[in-house]
Enzyme design. Structure first.
Site, PDB file in Angstrom:
ATOM      1  N   ASP A   1       0.848  -1.202   0.000  1.00 40.21           N
ATOM      2  CA  ASP A   1       0.000   0.000   0.000  1.00 40.21           C
ATOM      3  C   ASP A   1       0.881   1.249   0.000  1.00 40.21           C
ATOM      4  O   ASP A   1       0.644   2.211   0.738  1.00 40.21           O
ATOM      5  CB  ASP A   1      -0.949   0.002   1.194  1.00 40.21           C
TER       6      ASP A   1
ATOM      7  N   GLY B   1      -1.095   7.754   5.017  1.00 43.97           N
ATOM      8  CA  GLY B   1      -0.267   6.995   4.092  1.00 43.97           C
ATOM      9  C   GLY B   1       1.158   6.776   4.546  1.00 43.97           C
ATOM     10  O   GLY B   1       1.732   7.574   5.290  1.00 43.97           O
TER      11      GLY B   1
END
Length: 418
Positions: free
Chosen positions: A306, A325
């Site tokens: 990811d 993130g």
């Protein structure tokens, strides 16, 4: 390209040489001989590393770069080089650029930027125009241009009728629809898992329910439409159970889990380090146990780094205001091997390929070589010097990892760490 790989332990259950140590001769990108103590037939480059292992090339189903629009975060060229050094021979690229990748011209652009690279870039187009969740994007045109799936990165489609239509429409050309598992009306402004830790830290919580409601809704829609669905980065025990039930019904569904959600609980946020601010959020040890079990029994189809490069200006903020993130390509293998065995790591890093249109190629005589080269036993602390990405927002910085990647051989190209 002609290469002789010396004394490599082959980890490939599809190969007759699985779990044996062999020399591998590659001529013009094709495996021509596998055996003990092969002689160099010419002035071929020889590859020798300590405790060298090779497997089929690894695949990552959720990678973000920055180009176009956010080149200061990451470029396609450097991003693919980082993927190669991290052991990945193919990556699925998210559409979260500026502009959003939502037309056939956008797909053509990113494919042109990745041409003749060792790493195969598989572009995903946005599911809705500008990823705004209102109207479907040009799905068929993007599929025709080379898109392998359709995904509004980290944005859920709140309108169930739109998701129903997307599944029905894409099924006409075997399109893979991705749906991020988050009910935004439930999660609201939650920035971490809603649990004891969020109460202690005074941060707004994002409950497991927000994910599970969306997963449940999408599985009901899938059962109705008979489409093809991928649910990226699940994070809760109940999500695993829901998907397991759906697979028992023979629904065409797959899912992934982010590697950091296998390694950290929400307790890791105690010092408000924004590198740990991810979406979905870090959950509990119970969730981690269920996710690992789901990987082992095949309920969860694949893992992903990811990988999401973020500017330092968007991370060096108060926790509530910081962007979500973490980068993860460079740490993916070493982190994964702290929770799974070497063979299971290789399995989950390779078995998602076919879902995104990449056929596995066993390590066998006569086959094109698509392989990752690595050492499963090297332990080390992951530091900034291990980062090849332009952005440095690494959740695993300072973590003890196990396993290093030497490089890849793919698309008749060799990329090795210096």
């Amino acid at each position: 390209m002609n290469v002789l790989i010396k004394s490599a332990t082959i980890i490939d259950p599809e190969s007759e040489f699985h779990n044996t140590t062999q020399d591998v001769l590659i001529e013009k990108g094709v495996v021509t001989r596998i055996g003990n103590y092969l002689k160099n037939p010419g002035n071929y480059k020889e590859i020798q590393f300590n405790n060298l292992h090779i497997s089929q090339g690894w695949f990552d189903s959720s990678v973000s770069f920055g180009e176009p629009g956010y080149e200061e975060r990451e470029t396609i060229t450097n991003g693919l080089h980082t993927a190669a050094l991290s052991g990945f021979t193919a990556i699925a690229l998210n559409a979260d650029t500026n502009p959003i990748i939502d037309t056939n011209a956008d797909i053509a652009f990113v494919l042109s930027k990745s041409k003749d690279n060792a790493v195969t870039l598989l572009p995903m187009g946005a599911l809705t125009s500008n990823s705004n969740g209102t109207h479907l994007a040009e799905l068929f045109d993007m599929k025709s241009a080379g898109a392998v799936a359709f995904y509004d990165y980290k944005k859920s489609v709140s309108n169930p009728n739109l998701m129903k239509i997307a599944l029905q429409y894409a099924s006409n050309f075997s399109g893979l629809v991705c749906s991020f598992p988050l009910d935004q009306d439930i999660s609201r402004n939650g920035v971490m898992n809603e649990h004891v830790a969020s109460t202690k830290l005074g941060l707004k919580g994002n409950p497991a329910l927000a994910e599970e409601l969306q997963v449940s809704r999408d599985l009901f829609l899938l059962e109705y439409t008979g489409g093809k669905l991928h649910i990226p980065t699940i994070s809760t025990a109940r999500s695993v159970a829901l998907i397991k039930e759906a697979k028992a019904k023979k629904l065409d569904v797959s899912c992934s889990v982010a590697i950091h959600n296998l390694c950290f609980t929400d307790d890791a946020l105690s010092d408000f380090n924004t590198n740990f601010k991810v979406q979905p959020p870090l959950r509990t040890q119970k969730d981690i146990g269920a996710l690992i079990d789901g990987l082992k029994d095949g309920t969860i189809d694949m893992v992903t780094s990811d990988h999401s490069p973020i500017d330092i200006e968007e991370k060096k903020l108060e926790f509530d205001r910081a962007n979500y993130g973490t980068i993860g390509l460079e740490s993916a293998y070493g982190a994964l091997q702290t929770v799974l065995s070497t063979e299971k790591c290789v399995e989950v890093l390779t078995r998602g390929k076919s879902r995104f249109g990449v056929q596995p190629v066993p390590i066998a005589i006569g086959n094109i070589l698509n392989a990752t080269l690595f050492n499963p036993d090297d332990t080390y602390v992951f530091e900034k010097g291990d980062i090849s990405s332009k952005s440095k927002n690494a959740i695993f910085e300072g973590a003890q990892l196990k396993g290093r990647v030497y490089g890849i051989f793919s698309n008749n190209k060799l990329v090795l760490k210096k």
